[in-house]
Design a protein around this motif. Structure first.
Motif, mmCIF file in Angstrom:
data_model
loop_
_atom_site.group_PDB
_atom_site.id
_atom_site.type_symbol
_atom_site.label_atom_id
_atom_site.label_comp_id
_atom_site.label_asym_id
_atom_site.label_seq_id
_atom_site.Cartn_x
_atom_site.Cartn_y
_atom_site.Cartn_z
ATOM 1 N N ASN A 15 54.088 42.138 47.333
ATOM 2 C CA ASN A 15 54.318 42.692 46.000
ATOM 3 C C ASN A 15 53.241 43.646 45.511
ATOM 4 O OD1 ASN A 15 52.277 40.791 45.599
ATOM 5 N ND2 ASN A 15 52.901 40.409 43.509
ATOM 6 N N LEU B 200 47.633 46.877 45.977
ATOM 7 C CA LEU B 200 46.222 46.492 45.856
ATOM 8 C C LEU B 200 45.839 45.546 46.995
ATOM 9 C CD1 LEU B 200 43.855 46.879 43.714
ATOM 10 C CD2 LEU B 200 44.389 44.561 43.005
ATOM 11 N N THR B 201 46.709 44.602 47.277
ATOM 12 C CA THR B 201 46.460 43.641 48.348
ATOM 13 C C THR B 201 46.456 44.340 49.713
ATOM 14 O OG1 THR B 201 47.553 41.964 46.999
ATOM 15 C CG2 THR B 201 47.204 41.422 49.308
ATOM 16 N N PRO C 1 56.536 45.135 37.762
ATOM 17 C CA PRO C 1 55.134 44.945 38.154
ATOM 18 C C PRO C 1 54.901 43.495 38.583
ATOM 19 C CG PRO C 1 55.311 45.987 35.997
ATOM 20 C CD PRO C 1 56.676 45.474 36.348
ATOM 21 N N GLY C 2 54.404 43.327 39.768
ATOM 22 C CA GLY C 2 54.150 41.972 40.266
ATOM 23 C C GLY C 2 55.320 41.410 41.045
ATOM 24 N N PHE D 132 63.404 35.487 30.984
ATOM 25 C CA PHE D 132 62.271 35.945 31.807
ATOM 26 C C PHE D 132 60.916 35.450 31.305
ATOM 27 C CE2 PHE D 132 65.566 39.253 32.195
ATOM 28 C CZ PHE D 132 65.844 39.146 33.549
ATOM 29 N N PHE E 135 54.705 34.166 28.758
ATOM 30 C CA PHE E 135 54.510 35.400 29.530
ATOM 31 C C PHE E 135 55.828 35.900 30.104
ATOM 32 C CE2 PHE E 135 50.729 37.604 31.038
ATOM 33 C CZ PHE E 135 49.750 37.010 30.261
ATOM 34 N N VAL F 234 57.683 37.213 32.991
ATOM 35 C CA VAL F 234 57.393 37.172 34.432
ATOM 36 C C VAL F 234 57.688 38.506 35.113
ATOM 37 C CG1 VAL F 234 57.717 34.684 34.680
ATOM 38 C CG2 VAL F 234 59.686 36.218 35.005
ATOM 39 N N ARG F 235 58.317 39.446 34.395
ATOM 40 C CA ARG F 235 58.613 40.750 34.989
ATOM 41 C C ARG F 235 57.434 41.698 34.896
ATOM 42 N NH1 ARG F 235 63.643 42.119 31.324
ATOM 43 N NH2 ARG F 235 62.059 41.324 29.875
ATOM 44 N N ASN F 236 56.375 41.296 34.219
ATOM 45 C CA ASN F 236 55.246 42.214 34.045
ATOM 46 C C ASN F 236 53.996 41.687 34.755
ATOM 47 O OD1 ASN F 236 53.961 44.549 33.148
ATOM 48 N ND2 ASN F 236 54.773 44.358 31.069
ATOM 49 N N TYR F 237 52.955 42.503 34.801
ATOM 50 C CA TYR F 237 51.685 42.089 35.388
ATOM 51 C C TYR F 237 51.113 40.895 34.638
ATOM 52 C CZ TYR F 237 51.196 46.591 37.891
ATOM 53 O OH TYR F 237 51.346 47.664 38.708
ATOM 54 N N THR G 14 44.257 40.890 44.094
ATOM 55 C CA THR G 14 45.608 41.038 43.540
ATOM 56 C C THR G 14 45.569 40.954 42.027
ATOM 57 O OG1 THR G 14 47.864 40.147 43.561
ATOM 58 C CG2 THR G 14 46.078 38.539 43.652
ATOM 59 N N ILE G 15 46.614 41.481 41.393
ATOM 60 C CA ILE G 15 46.759 41.285 39.952
ATOM 61 C C ILE G 15 47.524 39.984 39.729
ATOM 62 C CG2 ILE G 15 47.653 42.317 37.822
ATOM 63 C CD1 ILE G 15 47.335 45.076 39.181
ATOM 64 N N GLY G 16 48.287 39.587 40.718
ATOM 65 C CA GLY G 16 49.060 38.354 40.626
ATOM 66 C C GLY G 16 50.213 38.412 41.613
ATOM 67 N N TYR G 17 50.774 37.256 41.935
ATOM 68 C CA TYR G 17 51.882 37.202 42.885
ATOM 69 C C TYR G 17 53.221 37.293 42.149
ATOM 70 C CZ TYR G 17 48.412 36.495 46.402
ATOM 71 O OH TYR G 17 47.356 36.697 47.246
ATOM 72 N N ASP G 18 54.281 37.251 42.896
ATOM 73 C CA ASP G 18 55.632 37.480 42.365
ATOM 74 C C ASP G 18 56.046 36.339 41.433
ATOM 75 O OD1 ASP G 18 58.358 37.761 41.919
ATOM 76 O OD2 ASP G 18 58.797 38.421 43.949
ATOM 77 N N LYS G 19 55.934 36.575 40.140
ATOM 78 C CA LYS G 19 56.219 35.520 39.168
ATOM 79 C C LYS G 19 57.709 35.353 38.904
ATOM 80 C CE LYS G 19 53.721 37.239 35.903
ATOM 81 N NZ LYS G 19 53.332 38.482 36.632
ATOM 82 N N ILE G 20 58.500 36.396 39.181
ATOM 83 C CA ILE G 20 59.957 36.217 39.055
ATOM 84 C C ILE G 20 60.392 35.163 40.064
ATOM 85 C CG2 ILE G 20 62.230 37.297 39.370
ATOM 86 C CD1 ILE G 20 61.199 39.843 38.212
#
Lengths: 421, 421
Positions: free
Chosen positions: A99, A102-103, A258-259, B59, B65, B67-70, B283-289
């Motif tokens: 996703n 950056l990674t 994003p993400g 979402f 939060f 989950v579709r955003n950073y 990373t900014i974060g993994y796939d939260k969706i």
């Protein structure tokens, strides 16, 4: 009214007026966030249809593979093709990852540190260095700092970085690379000129294991009706036989979600082979359901461009709001300069020298969070303390207008404070 | 009929019969794959409802939060809670990552190599070593070999690895860790006994930066009605104050979709803090969706267990088919031994000493692909050339029955060839 031409009395008077205005904002107890390059809530709605399971059909990729099971290291064919079209390369010169680009960059540099790229591992070559066009992207700098790679600032203008300076610095074989955003740069929004791209392709570094991390994050992210265009780095490199020098990355983070998007890398045959060989150890494969979802939703380059137009429709008024306010409140005062990008996610604002930290602090006190001053430079150190990255995308237009109003006030207050000494 | 008791004439006669049967299979031109631990097509259908976008609601994660955003580095709260329940730890001691626990393990070891875990980076401590319970998981060994970490075989039995041997080897401070699958081990399917887990917790390695990679891949993957249970490693470690020694990973790869699942890590407070600090760069974060999809579909531990029962209903007849064939064709012949696991994805088959490679080659010629002989040992070297990992999950039951029939033939043929010399 150029502020620098005012008398001390006039300045003091103006400061009093501005401070009063500032205090009235402060009393409102606002919380406005212009700190990160996040899409706004309305942009997130644009892609919801991609989550329709009907888009996944019978779960088969074009090569017959069931995307719900293990397998396929480098991405399903239709997703490779999509990124190949976006980046103007062949599908076999792309790898689709998870996703985040950056990674991908982190992993690539980690790989060079531990295993090298053709020569000794970077971690065994003593103190090594990277060239960093500034102002630039804070997360690039964090990666390099994390790995203990010394960063050297390279000034940029509207055509890109100072290529003469780069040419001279790469005579040092400890200089192992450059990391940059060539199109709609973070934060200036400028796009490297054809001449700059050609000079990148023509670089003759002393280090045989020199790499340019070409972070093409904003390749389809136009805002203005007038689109910038970036010369294809691999086409340019072909002329000089320098294809192995370039690692290009991009993602759909700001195309879809994003993400929860898909990221990809483009590179020469040799680099693709080396990266795949490492990947076989690192993973069985990335999320192919999400790859198929993206490929079937975004379809092809034309369809991506149409989708990006919908983002642009949302972003354009936000960028205009900032630029209009800057024009109205800061133009001609001799205390600020800013870019007027045709795309990307940012505007680069240069305030009066020595005033970026103070401006950001004043904003913070009034409830407006900006990207930290210095963030656009390696080690967080802006040598002139004047650059601020403006991220207009996340707040609503109303919030944004208020935030920019306050920002302009703070820019002027801090400049007058500075001049008064 | 123990084959070892037969005369040379009887053996030659039997070999002729078996070879004729083998040749008739060969002529069928079969292509059967029992090589990898992949779920079968029918298992993939079990989770399709998870792709219903209605599961994503508005979402919003439970903390509000989108989950579709950073944002959110370490996983949305409900997904952390789910893994915490599965692993029996607190949510704050979990981190939710991307799609693969393999990548978590790779990254953790890469991190130790480059930055260390409390002491000097492993890469700066000269030749270091890891202990590898065998037979084990080939992808674990690939990671260690990739990083140039010397691997030492540790024999295992139905209770787990030889803990006396481990106790003695960790007196060497160059021994930096162990990597293992404690429950329904790959490939034996055995689960470490409480005594073994307690002895792990009680380990007193000379190296202060010693780590046990506790790959709990099959923690809810029961097949038999009789479930194994694994003592909670962190509960055991608490008694000895050794929590920092353990890095536990798991994923939903074989709960929901392989490659499109969610992976997680559990660790002590200190290790979680160190890992998060590296992640902020990576990373900014993994796939939260996908995290929200999983959390809302799998709901809680009871619901996960109910879901796993549906996998078990599909897998049980496949495992039975293999075990029944082994009983019918190999039992009592003195040429093979095998495990009878209550869960996991594999059966470990030990053929006549020196015959694993030959057996796999014979199978291959007849169109049956097995995991390569030696794959269950570091460097692909099974010192006795006897272990074969059997993966019954991917083929249909019919294909499986045919494949095992051929496998049993090849096991016996190669044993007789060996005895005849």
């Amino acid at each position: 009214m150029n502020i620098q031409n005012l008398s001390r009395e006039q300045l003091a008077e103006r400061l009093a007026v501005l401070t009063e205005e500032y205090n009235s904002y402060k009393e409102m107890g606002l919380t406005l966030d212009m700190s990160r390059g996040k899409p706004g809530a309305d942009q997130l709605e644009l892609t919801n249809e991609m989550l329709d399971p009907a888009l996944l059909g019978n779960f088969k990729a074009s090569n017959g593979f069931d995307v719900r099971n293990y397998g396929i290291l480098d991405g399903i064919p239709e997703c490779k093709k999509l990124f190949a079209d976006i980046l103007g390369v062949k599908p076999e010169n792309t790898i689709v990852f998870g996703n985040a680009s950056l990674t991908i960059m982190y992993d690539y540099i980690a790989q060079c540190m531990l295993f090298g790229c053709g020569e000794e591992p970077w971690s065994k070559q003593g103190a090594i260095k990277f060239l960093c066009p500034v102002p630039g992207y804070d997360r690039h700098f964090s990666i390099l700092e994390h790995f203990g790679i010394e960063m050297i600032n390279i000034p940029t203008d509207e055509n890109g970085p100072d290529m003469d300076m780069i040419d001279s610095l790469i005579a040092d074989e400890k200089v192992k690379g450059i990391i940059c955003v060539p199109m709609y740069s973070n934060p200036s929004g400028n796009t490297y000129s054809d001449e700059t791209v050609r000079r990148f392709a023509a670089l003759k570094p002393a280090a045989k294991d020199f790499r340019v991390i070409w972070d093409n994050a904003y390749c389809v992210h136009h805002i203005s009706d007038e689109h910038d265009s970036l010369m294809n780095i691999f086409d340019a490199a072909k002329e000089y036989g320098s294809e192995d020098m370039f690692i290009e990355v991009t993602s759909t983070s700001k195309i879809t979600f994003p993400g929860a998007g898909v990221a990809a890398l483009a590179a020469s045959d040799a680099n693709i082979a080396a990266i795949k060989s490492r990947m076989t150890v690192q993973t069985i494969g990335y999320d192919k359901i999400n790859q198929l979802r993206h490929a079937n939703y975004l379809k092809d380059f034309a369809s991506v461009e149409a989708h990006m137009q919908r983002h642009s429709d949302i972003l354009k008024p936000k960028f205009s709001a900032v630029l209009d306010a800057f024009d109205a409140k800061l133009a001609g005062k001799g205390i600020a300069q800013w870019t007027k990008p045709n795309g990307g996610y940012f505007i680069s604002l240069d305030v009066y020298e020595g005033c970026a930290k103070r401006t950001v602090a004043l904003c913070k006190e009034a409830g407006v969070t900006l990207t930290g001053a210095g963030a656009t430079f390696p080690y967080g150190k802006d040598p002139e303390d004047k650059n601020i990255r403006i991220a207009p995308t996340f707040p609503s237009r109303d919030e944004l207008c208020k935030a920019v109003e306050i920002l302009c006030l703070c820019v002027e207050i801090s400049a007058i404070e500075k001049i008064l000494g």
